[in-house]
Each structure stands twice: as C-alpha cells, then as structure tokens.
Design a protein around this motif. Structure first.
Motif, mmCIF file in Angstrom:
data_model
loop_
_atom_site.group_PDB
_atom_site.id
_atom_site.type_symbol
_atom_site.label_atom_id
_atom_site.label_comp_id
_atom_site.label_asym_id
_atom_site.label_seq_id
_atom_site.Cartn_x
_atom_site.Cartn_y
_atom_site.Cartn_z
ATOM 1 N N HIS A 88 38.115 144.642 20.726
ATOM 2 C CA HIS A 88 37.108 143.695 21.201
ATOM 3 C C HIS A 88 36.111 144.366 22.127
ATOM 4 C CE1 HIS A 88 39.633 140.703 19.316
ATOM 5 N NE2 HIS A 88 38.673 139.806 19.518
ATOM 6 N N LYS A 89 36.619 145.284 22.949
ATOM 7 C CA LYS A 89 35.719 145.983 23.862
ATOM 8 C C LYS A 89 34.725 146.831 23.069
ATOM 9 C CE LYS A 89 35.569 148.966 27.867
ATOM 10 N NZ LYS A 89 36.314 149.649 28.913
ATOM 11 N N ALA A 90 35.242 147.592 22.089
ATOM 12 C CA ALA A 90 34.379 148.489 21.310
ATOM 13 C C ALA A 90 33.308 147.707 20.568
ATOM 14 C CB ALA A 90 35.217 149.306 20.332
ATOM 15 N N ASN A 91 33.642 146.479 20.168
ATOM 16 C CA ASN A 91 32.688 145.693 19.392
ATOM 17 C C ASN A 91 31.996 144.621 20.224
ATOM 18 O OD1 ASN A 91 32.912 146.753 16.604
ATOM 19 N ND2 ASN A 91 35.064 146.259 16.937
ATOM 20 N N ASN A 92 32.251 144.657 21.535
ATOM 21 C CA ASN A 92 31.666 143.679 22.445
ATOM 22 C C ASN A 92 31.922 142.240 21.995
ATOM 23 O OD1 ASN A 92 30.524 143.858 24.943
ATOM 24 N ND2 ASN A 92 28.442 143.415 24.212
ATOM 25 N N ALA A 131 43.765 137.250 28.226
ATOM 26 C CA ALA A 131 43.260 136.264 27.276
ATOM 27 C C ALA A 131 43.453 134.881 27.881
ATOM 28 C CB ALA A 131 43.997 136.364 25.948
ATOM 29 N N GLU A 132 42.552 133.945 27.501
ATOM 30 C CA GLU A 132 42.699 132.565 27.945
ATOM 31 C C GLU A 132 42.388 131.645 26.782
ATOM 32 O OE1 GLU A 132 40.533 131.438 31.402
ATOM 33 O OE2 GLU A 132 42.107 132.275 32.683
ATOM 34 N N PRO A 133 43.250 130.646 26.575
ATOM 35 C CA PRO A 133 42.978 129.738 25.458
ATOM 36 C C PRO A 133 41.763 128.862 25.773
ATOM 37 C CG PRO A 133 44.869 128.997 26.722
ATOM 38 C CD PRO A 133 44.459 130.307 27.303
ATOM 39 N N LEU A 134 40.987 128.516 24.730
ATOM 40 C CA LEU A 134 39.794 127.696 24.933
ATOM 41 C C LEU A 134 40.057 126.237 24.578
ATOM 42 C CD1 LEU A 134 37.067 130.099 23.537
ATOM 43 C CD2 LEU A 134 37.638 129.586 25.903
ATOM 44 N N ASP A 135 41.205 125.977 23.938
ATOM 45 C CA ASP A 135 41.520 124.590 23.583
ATOM 46 C C ASP A 135 43.023 124.386 23.666
ATOM 47 O OD1 ASP A 135 42.369 126.086 21.444
ATOM 48 O OD2 ASP A 135 40.792 125.405 20.091
ATOM 49 N N LYS A 136 43.424 123.142 23.602
ATOM 50 C CA LYS A 136 44.848 122.811 23.744
ATOM 51 C C LYS A 136 45.680 123.383 22.603
ATOM 52 C CE LYS A 136 45.757 119.277 26.983
ATOM 53 N NZ LYS A 136 44.455 118.640 27.319
ATOM 54 N N THR A 137 45.081 123.467 21.423
ATOM 55 C CA THR A 137 45.840 123.951 20.266
ATOM 56 C C THR A 137 46.039 125.462 20.303
ATOM 57 O OG1 THR A 137 43.778 124.136 19.050
ATOM 58 C CG2 THR A 137 45.032 122.106 18.746
ATOM 59 N N LYS A 138 45.388 126.096 21.241
ATOM 60 C CA LYS A 138 45.476 127.552 21.387
ATOM 61 C C LYS A 138 45.056 128.284 20.118
ATOM 62 C CE LYS A 138 48.836 127.964 25.083
ATOM 63 N NZ LYS A 138 50.032 128.693 25.518
ATOM 64 N N ASN A 139 43.998 127.771 19.496
ATOM 65 C CA ASN A 139 43.464 128.465 18.331
ATOM 66 C C ASN A 139 42.346 129.410 18.730
ATOM 67 O OD1 ASN A 139 45.006 127.566 16.156
ATOM 68 N ND2 ASN A 139 43.937 125.585 16.157
ATOM 69 N N ARG A 140 41.512 128.938 19.646
ATOM 70 C CA ARG A 140 40.394 129.777 20.089
ATOM 71 C C ARG A 140 40.709 130.383 21.450
ATOM 72 N NH1 ARG A 140 35.585 129.615 17.806
ATOM 73 N NH2 ARG A 140 34.360 129.688 19.718
ATOM 74 N N TRP A 141 40.389 131.651 21.574
ATOM 75 C CA TRP A 141 40.748 132.383 22.792
ATOM 76 C C TRP A 141 39.576 133.209 23.320
ATOM 77 C CZ3 TRP A 141 45.766 132.651 25.003
ATOM 78 C CH2 TRP A 141 46.782 131.999 24.271
ATOM 79 N N HIS A 142 39.517 133.322 24.631
ATOM 80 C CA HIS A 142 38.678 134.344 25.240
ATOM 81 C C HIS A 142 39.502 135.615 25.339
ATOM 82 C CE1 HIS A 142 35.508 131.697 27.412
ATOM 83 N NE2 HIS A 142 35.003 132.251 26.318
ATOM 84 N N VAL A 143 38.952 136.696 24.870
ATOM 85 C CA VAL A 143 39.642 137.985 25.002
ATOM 86 C C VAL A 143 39.022 138.715 26.190
ATOM 87 C CG1 VAL A 143 40.136 140.181 23.895
ATOM 88 C CG2 VAL A 143 40.117 138.079 22.544
ATOM 89 N N LEU A 144 39.859 139.047 27.142
ATOM 90 C CA LEU A 144 39.361 139.609 28.404
ATOM 91 C C LEU A 144 39.853 141.036 28.583
ATOM 92 C CD1 LEU A 144 40.378 136.435 30.412
ATOM 93 C CD2 LEU A 144 38.038 137.016 29.729
#
Lengths: 244, 173
Positions: free
Chosen positions: B41-45, B87-100
């Motif tokens: 994720h870092k390499a590809n921003n 990482a942090e989930p963006l929704d309750k279903t934990k499908n979408r995540w922020h990658v940190l």
C-alpha cells in the motif's frame, strides 16, 4: 606308587611362578614406558608441527581437518585446551567464534524455517556474516563447532537425514524416525504429500498422515490446501527462503 | 494500475496463501502478511482496502503459482493489522479498511513536525494543500486518514480542525 610332591617342590614351583610374574610386570612396565615415551614424543612433534604450521592450520580448512584428526588420534582436543601450549593456536577461539555465529544464524532464521536449517544454507549465511576477508570455513568446521554446541542440551543437534542431507536443528525436541524420513523426501521438491509418502516409504495412509500432522505441529512444515492433493512445504528446503 | 517489485520470498511460497493450522506458524504467517500489505500500500500510495475486492489484487493473488488468499484469510490479516494499529475498519461489517503504514499517531507526529519546520504553527492550511505538498510522505494522503490523524493532534490540543466551505482546514498550535 608315585611319590607325591614334597613341600620343597611346591615352594620351588611357587617361587618360579612369582619370578615369571615379576618378569612379566617388568616387561609390561618397560613396554608401557616405551609407549609412553613414544606418545610423548609424538605429542611434542605434534606441538612442534602445530606451531610451525600455525598459519596454515588457521587458514586452510583441509589442513585444519587433518590436524584435528591427528590430534584426535592421540586424545588431544585442541578445542578444549585453551591453556598452555595449545593456546598459541587459538584454535579453540576459532571454533568458539564459529559456534556463536552458528547460534546467531540459527536464531535469526528459526522464525522462518521452524528451527531447521540445511548445512549448505547455514554455511552460506555464515560466510556472508563473517565477511569475505575471514578464513574460509568448510562443512567439517561447522559440524565440529555445532557438535560442541550440543553439550548445552538437546536444543542443538546435527541431523543426518537419509539421502545425504545434513540439517542443523536448533529447537529442543526429538524428531521421530518417521518425521526424519518425511524430511528426507522434501529436498529438491520442497514439499511432500500423502501419496508421495505412501509411494516412497510404503506407508499406510494412517501412518503417513500422522507423520504429516506431526511435522506441521512441530512448525517445520506449512500446509498448502490449494493444490489438488494437500502439499506440506518445508521452508528449510524452499529456495526462496534459503536465499532470503 | 499498481506496480510492485519488492515481493518477499513468501509470496512465491504456495502455503503462504493457506491460513496455517498450526497457531505458532500462523502467527509468523500473519506477521509476514501484515508487512507485505503495508509495503504494498505504501509503494502504491493506497489507503483503502475493500476485502470484497481484495482478491482481485495481485497482493492477495499470485497468478504465477495460482494461489489466492481466501476472504477469511484476508479478514484475519486485517484484524491482525488492526491489533497493530496499522489498519482501522471503516464500517461495522469490517469490509472496508484504512491501511495505515504509519499509525495515526505517527502520521500526527509527521504532520506536526512538518508544520513546525515550515513555520505554519498558528496559521491555517487546507487539507487540499497538505495532500498536495510534493515530496513528502503524506503527499497524496487520503482525506479521511488525514482527518483521523489530525483529530489525534486535536485531542492533544496541538491543532484545531476547521470546516471551510470548500473542504476542511487545520490550524496547528
């Protein structure tokens, strides 16, 4: 009637026996003395040899092995003796240093290979960490140093698996005969499967699957369930892992 | 399209794509996955990962050896990254995540020291300006990640987020 032996004759016989015994002891003693002298001479010649060829012994791995063999023949362990004459060689230090480096490499790689490393990978990693200006080391040196490490208990072992592979195990625990047989089939391919074990070792399915379960639970093998038959992969024998 | 060259050896190790039954081995496996996901994720921003789409990415699918990490496997990797604050989930279903690849605290520190170094303490900059600063680690940063990181500074009274007509801004103290 034959005259029985008189007391005099008995005493005479006894005396003779004693004389023989004395002579025997004397001879034995002399022989021992001679042997001792020879050994002493050999020892001092070996010491002389060692100090004359100090640099060759340290530099050349083949020379070092031959010298070790000579020492072993007369019961001298130049590794154990760091005092007195043998300290001029510093051979003990050489192997202590190597042992420490072996432990370092084994610890550093144990996470990825489960504590099992092939002699060839270990040697490559040792050469790299020692730098290219240090003495060359051969497999015999590594085995010699690794065997010294086994005195610290069963955490360190040199394993010879059938088929000529030598592995260094740096995790405590005993591999069973079956597990060792499984390991022997992994080099080259990098993995084994249940049918491979049944085919090559003529094992029953039960025996083969319990051996496979064991290598997985020891952390030596990884399961790949995405191939048609599950494959059990050994990082220790996986080229990418060995080179990393 | 994404590019990535720095694949670790595990990426070509077939069992890396099967969740390992041995717990100790699985721990090692998950740690290697976390590293790889962050590096990728870092390499590809990239800042957002959607588990439902992730299997389509070369990250979790090595075409050369035809191995794919399962959805459950990806979930497990993300949960492990969550535990590591990567990482942090963006929704309750934990499908979408922020990658940190920097934790929010690290991002906060990076942003604050940049503001300090460039004499912006006391001034206002817009989120747009921050994300469009070139040659910085935070160049092109996701607006939501930026917001989360700045909230960390806000909690410590080192910044205040300002809502402007055309987006957000921040005032550093």
């Amino acid at each position: 009637m034959r005259r029985r032996a008189g007391i005099g004759a008995i005493q005479k016989q006894k005396l003779e026996q004693e004389r023989y015994k004395d002579k025997g002891t004397e001879l034995q003693g002399k022989e021992l003395e001679v042997l001792g002298k020879q050994l002493e001479e050999f020892r001092s010649k070996l010491e002389e040899f060692a100090s004359n060829h100090k640099s060759e012994i340290k530099r050349s791995p083949v020379f070092r092995r031959q010298f070790q063999e000579m020492c072993a023949a007369i019961g001298v362990d130049p590794l154990a003796s760091n005092k007195g004459f043998w300290s001029v060689l510093n051979l003990g230090d050489f192997y202590y240093e190597l042992s420490v480096q072996i432990v370092e490499v084994c610890l550093a790689t144990s996470e990825k290979n489960g504590g099992l490393i092939s002699l060839s990978e270990l040697r490559a990693k040792l050469m790299k960490s020692r730098g290219r200006f240090s003495q060359e080391i051969i497999n015999d040196d590594i085995l010699c140093a690794a065997k010294k490490l086994s005195i610290f208990g069963n955490g360190f072992k040199v394993l010879s698996v059938p088929g000529g592979q030598t592995l260094i195990q740096s995790i405590p625990g005993e591999l069973s005969v079956d597990q060792t047989s499984v390991l022997a089939l992994a080099p080259g391919r990098g993995y084994v499967t249940l049918p491979i074990l049944q085919e090559e070792l003529k094992w029953t399915a039960v025996r083969a699957s319990s051996a496979l379960e064991a290598v997985v639970s020891e952390g030596l093998a990884w399961l790949d369930s995405q191939s048609p038959t599950p494959q059990y992969w050994f990082p220790s024998f996986f080229i990418g892992c060995m080179d990393s | 399209m994404t590019t990535f060259e720095d694949w670790p050896w595990q990426y070509s190790f077939p069992p890396f794509f099967t969740v390992q039954p041995n717990l100790q081995t699985r721990k090692i496996q998950l740690a290697a996955w976390c590293d790889l996901v962050l590096k990728y994720h870092k390499a590809n921003n990239l800042y957002v990962l959607d588990i439902r789409e992730a299997q389509g990415s070369p990250l979790f699918h090595n075409v050369d050896i035809s191995r794919k990490l399962s959805i459950e496997g990806i979930s497990e990797v993300m949960n492990e990254m969550h535990r590591r604050h990567n990482a942090e989930p963006l929704d309750k279903t934990k499908n979408r995540w922020h990658v940190l690849w920097h934790t929010l605290d690290e991002w906060a520190a990076i942003l604050y020291s940049w503001a300090d170094d460039t004499g912006q303490l006391g001034g206002v900059c817009t989120f747009y300006e921050i994300a469009n600063t070139s040659g910085k680690e935070f160049s092109g940063i996701d607006q939501d990640v930026l917001l989360k990181a700045l909230r960390k500074l806000e909690q410590r009274k080192k910044a205040e987020i300002i809502h402007l007509d055309d987006g957000n801004g921040v005032k550093f103290f």
